[in-house]
Each structure stands twice: as C-alpha cells, then as structure tokens.
Design an enzyme around this catalytic site. Structure first.
Site, PDB file in Angstrom:
ATOM      1  CG  HIS A  10      44.290  74.867  17.122  1.00 19.47           C
ATOM      2  ND1 HIS A  10      43.669  76.095  17.021  1.00 19.47           N
ATOM      3  CD2 HIS A  10      45.084  74.947  18.243  1.00 19.47           C
ATOM      4  CE1 HIS A  10      44.049  76.862  18.013  1.00 19.47           C
ATOM      5  NE2 HIS A  10      44.892  76.196  18.773  1.00 19.47           N
ATOM      6  CE  LYS A  40      41.742  74.281  19.492  1.00 23.84           C
ATOM      7  NZ  LYS A  40      40.907  74.761  20.602  1.00 23.84           N
ATOM      8  CG  PHE A  87      51.671  79.689  20.961  1.00 25.80           C
ATOM      9  CD1 PHE A  87      51.602  78.711  21.931  1.00 25.80           C
ATOM     10  CD2 PHE A  87      52.118  79.324  19.696  1.00 25.80           C
ATOM     11  CE1 PHE A  87      51.967  77.403  21.671  1.00 25.80           C
ATOM     12  CE2 PHE A  87      52.493  78.015  19.414  1.00 25.80           C
ATOM     13  CZ  PHE A  87      52.416  77.059  20.402  1.00 25.80           C
ATOM     14  CG  HIS A 133      42.815  76.055  23.945  1.00 23.85           C
ATOM     15  ND1 HIS A 133      42.347  76.866  22.937  1.00 23.85           N
ATOM     16  CD2 HIS A 133      44.165  75.959  23.763  1.00 23.85           C
ATOM     17  CE1 HIS A 133      43.364  77.257  22.174  1.00 23.85           C
ATOM     18  NE2 HIS A 133      44.475  76.721  22.660  1.00 23.85           N
ATOM     19  CD  GLU A 157      41.271  73.481  28.253  1.00 27.98           C
ATOM     20  OE1 GLU A 157      40.240  74.143  28.042  1.00 27.98           O
ATOM     21  OE2 GLU A 157      41.915  72.911  27.352  1.00 27.98           O
ATOM     22  CB  CYS A 193      45.115  79.686  19.873  1.00 26.57           C
ATOM     23  SG  CYS A 193      46.637  79.085  19.137  1.00 26.57           S
TER      24      CYS A 193
END
Length: 412
Positions: free
Chosen positions: A331, A326, A390, A294, A305, A162
C-alpha cells in the site's frame, strides 16, 4: 467537453524501476514485499514492506539536488521523466502555459521530517539545513516537476490519505475536459518507510507481519509500500493532431465522502463513488470488465468494498474481474492509486489482468472473481480504479480501451 487520453506513463515502485518492469512483474505475480531495511528496524514490530530495493539516489541526483529533494520528490521526478519522455511532449511557448501538474501524496517529505527530528531531539543539534521546509512540504514534488519541465499552468498537490493519487488524477482529468489545460502531469508518490512513519502505522493495528492477502479469509492486514506513478493526461484532439500513441482514455471520475467515521469504511460511500464514476462515463455496469480494487488486505476494507461493488453492479458483479495489486507492491498510501492505475492500463492496452497473489482461503463476504494467484488474458473495454481513504474520502476513475475506438498513429 474535451476527451482525455493518457499519452505517457512512468513509475518507480517495489515491482520495478519502469513501467515495462512493473508490467512484467504484474503479469508474473512477482511479489515486491520483503524484509524492511531501514534504520532502527529492530525497534519495530512490523518488519516487512514494499520497498524500492537497491535504490541509489547518487545515481540519479547530485548533492545539491538531494539537499532539495526528499525521497518522495525523487521518486516523482524519476516517474515524471519516464512519462513525459514516452508522451513525446515538449513544454514550450503556449503549450507550457496550458499544461500543469497535480499530484497526490499523504506523508510528503516524511523522511526529511524523521531525519531532522532525530538530529534535533536525539542528537541534540541546534541547527538544521536551511532548505528543510521546502524539502518536506507536500507540494515539493509538484513544484519540482513544474520547474524541471517548464510547466506553467495549474500546479498543486492533493492530500487525501490513501485516495490522494486518484483525487489528483481526477482533478487533472476534469481540468482538461473543461478546457482549462491541454496536458497535465498527474499521479502520486509516497515514501513513508522510515522509523517514524512505520511506528505511527503500527499504532493503528492494521498492519500484517507476514504478507498482504487481499480478499483471502485468512488476511491479517495491510503492508506499506513506497514509490511513485506519474502519467501524462492530454486533450484527445491535441494528442491526435500530433500523432501521439494513446495508452487509454479517461472517461469518468467521481468522489464521495462517507461522512461517518475517520477509519472505518462505509459501503454506501464507496458505492456512491463507483456509481458516480459509471454515470460520469455514461456506461452501464455490464460494460465494466475489470476493477482494480482498493483491496488493502484488512478485514473491514475488503468486505466493504466487495459489498459496494455488488451493490452497484448487481448481477454483473459475479462476472467482473476485481483484483488487488497491493498484494504485490503493498500500500503506497498517497501514491498507491497511481501505481494501481498502471494495472488498469495493462488490462486495457495489453489484455492482461493483474492478479491477487497470496490468495489462500475463500471468504463468503468477498465472493467475487478476485483473479486469484494467476494473471488472466481478457478483452477489457472499460476498467475502474477504486481508492477509499481514511477519513471516508473516496475517489474512483473510469478508463476505456482506445484500440479499435480511436485511430492511433504512432510516431516513428
């Protein structure tokens, strides 16, 4: 060190087929997430996504091109064409040799893999098209952009899940800053919305069945999207000399690794990347006006976050605007950072901060100004774009408003 500015932007994503359409959708809070329309959708438990709707490859590419271009490559070429056209650059002679491509993707040609697995395993075919390998490889998009636009400098692909787009744009920024290139085509793309792609993500149990609601207490997961965002990063002196319009200045970049868990995010890792971007840009926390988060809409990501932002920005965390686009486009995995950078450009250039749509219930663990449910006019000088992937791979970009700072001579 050389200064780096953005002189072109292009996109195709669930919100629009151009930058102008995407900005309009972000200002209005239009949601690009809807019913998933792919083969065998009835076999999936997740039936929503941020798709590029009504997309017809035949309107853009001939049969020979489609035999070479997976959909993620098609999206990239469309976005790159728009970005390069806006920049006004023509890559010939010395400039061609001093310009390159660095793009991000996670799944690469996943649609091509999915189609050919079906052909071989389900339909029993013993032969596939001879160009399947060059069509599905992750560097296909970068290679085709290079060939299409005569870019002969450093060209490669970054795959960090990502954070792929942010890592790619960070490399492009560094190359121009240190003098290794005059201009770089950079950003990212993704097209994982096929049966195999969605089925794999279902297994992680992080997907929402109804909506993406970042920072809202009743959030229940992320929603996948597809599309591309591409930019022209250019040496400031080169751009100024030719009278180019400058959309924003890239002033900082930082990367970090959590080195802890393959899927669970780390507050410390994210904080190091945010702090690193501020330090690289030589700015104080109080100077940051907007952060494109994010903001996936998962319980673990959002609270981690927010804690990282609070840790780095201190008391200013309560004043900074932090939103997740998003919530509108989903995403885009490896392409998401590039589409999200458009929200930063809009905030800096137009003074409009994209909001977090679908926000319903305050969460004490996300108690920041998440710009809920309505876009906001604001004078933003510095913006950050966060990406946390990830594998614990983090990448944060810092951008600056060029208006009033750099004299812009727009070409007639």
């Amino acid at each position: 060190m050389n200064r780096v500015v953005i002189t072109g932007a292009g996109t195709i994503n669930p919100l629009g087929n151009s930058v102008a359409e995407t900005f309009e959708a972000m200002r209005e809070g239009r949601c690009g997430i809807g019913p998933l329309d792919i083969r065998d959708v009835a076999r999936l438990s997740i039936k929503i996504a941020g798709q590029v709707r009504d997309y017809d490859p035949n309107a853009r590419f001939n049969r020979q091109q489609q035999a070479l271009y997976d959909r993620f490559t098609q999206f990239t070429l469309i976005a790159a064409d728009e970005a390069i056209a806006q920049s006004g650059l023509e890559f010939e002679g010395r400039l061609a040799a001093e310009s390159g491509v660095v793009l991000g993707t996670s799944g690469g040609g996943l649609n091509t893999q999915d189609e050919n697995y079906r052909a071989v395993y389900e339909e029993g075919k013993n032969r596939v098209h001879p160009f399947i390998v060059p069509k599905l490889m992750n560097n296909a998009a970068a290679s085709h952009v290079s060939m299409t636009h005569n870019l002969k400098g450093p060209s490669f692909t970054v795959a960090t899940a990502c954070a792929s787009s942010n890592h790619a744009m960070g490399q492009a920024f560094w190359m121009i800053r240190m003098g290794a290139a005059k201009a770089m085509i950079t950003g990212g793309s993704e097209s994982m919305l096929c049966f195999g792609g969605v089925k794999a993500w279902e297994g992680l149990r992080v997907m929402s069945r109804d909506a993406c609601r970042p920072f809202s207490a009743n959030r229940n997961g992320m929603v996948q999207g597809a599309g591309a965002g591409v930019f022209v990063f250019e040496d400031y002196a080169h751009a100024k000399a030719r009278g180019a319009e400058m959309l924003a200045e890239v002033v900082g970049f930082s990367m970090s690794s959590d080195a802890s868990d393959i899927v669970m995010p780390s507050q410390q890792g994210a904080a190091r990347a945010i702090q690193g971007a501020l330090s690289d840009a030589k700015i104080n926390p109080e100077q940051v006006g907007y952060i494109n988060a994010h903001g996936t809409g998962t319980a673990a990501n959002d609270k981690t976050e927010c804690a990282a932002v609070a840790n780095v920005l201190g008391h200013h965390a309560n004043d900074v605007m932090i939103s997740s686009s998003k919530s509108m486009h989903g995403h885009l995995i490896g392409g998401t950072g590039a589409v999200e950078l458009l929200a930063c450009v809009m905030a800096l250039k137009d003074g409009i901060v994209a909001h977090t749509i679908g926000y319903e219930e305050p969460d004490p663990e996300c108690a920041l100004d998440v710009v809920p449910n309505e876009a906001r006019e604001a004078d933003v000088t510095y913006a950050l774009s966060n990406a946390f992937a990830f594998g614990g791979l983090n990448a944060v970009l810092a951008l600056k408003n060029v208006y009033g700072v750099i004299t812009i001579n727009t070409r007639p």
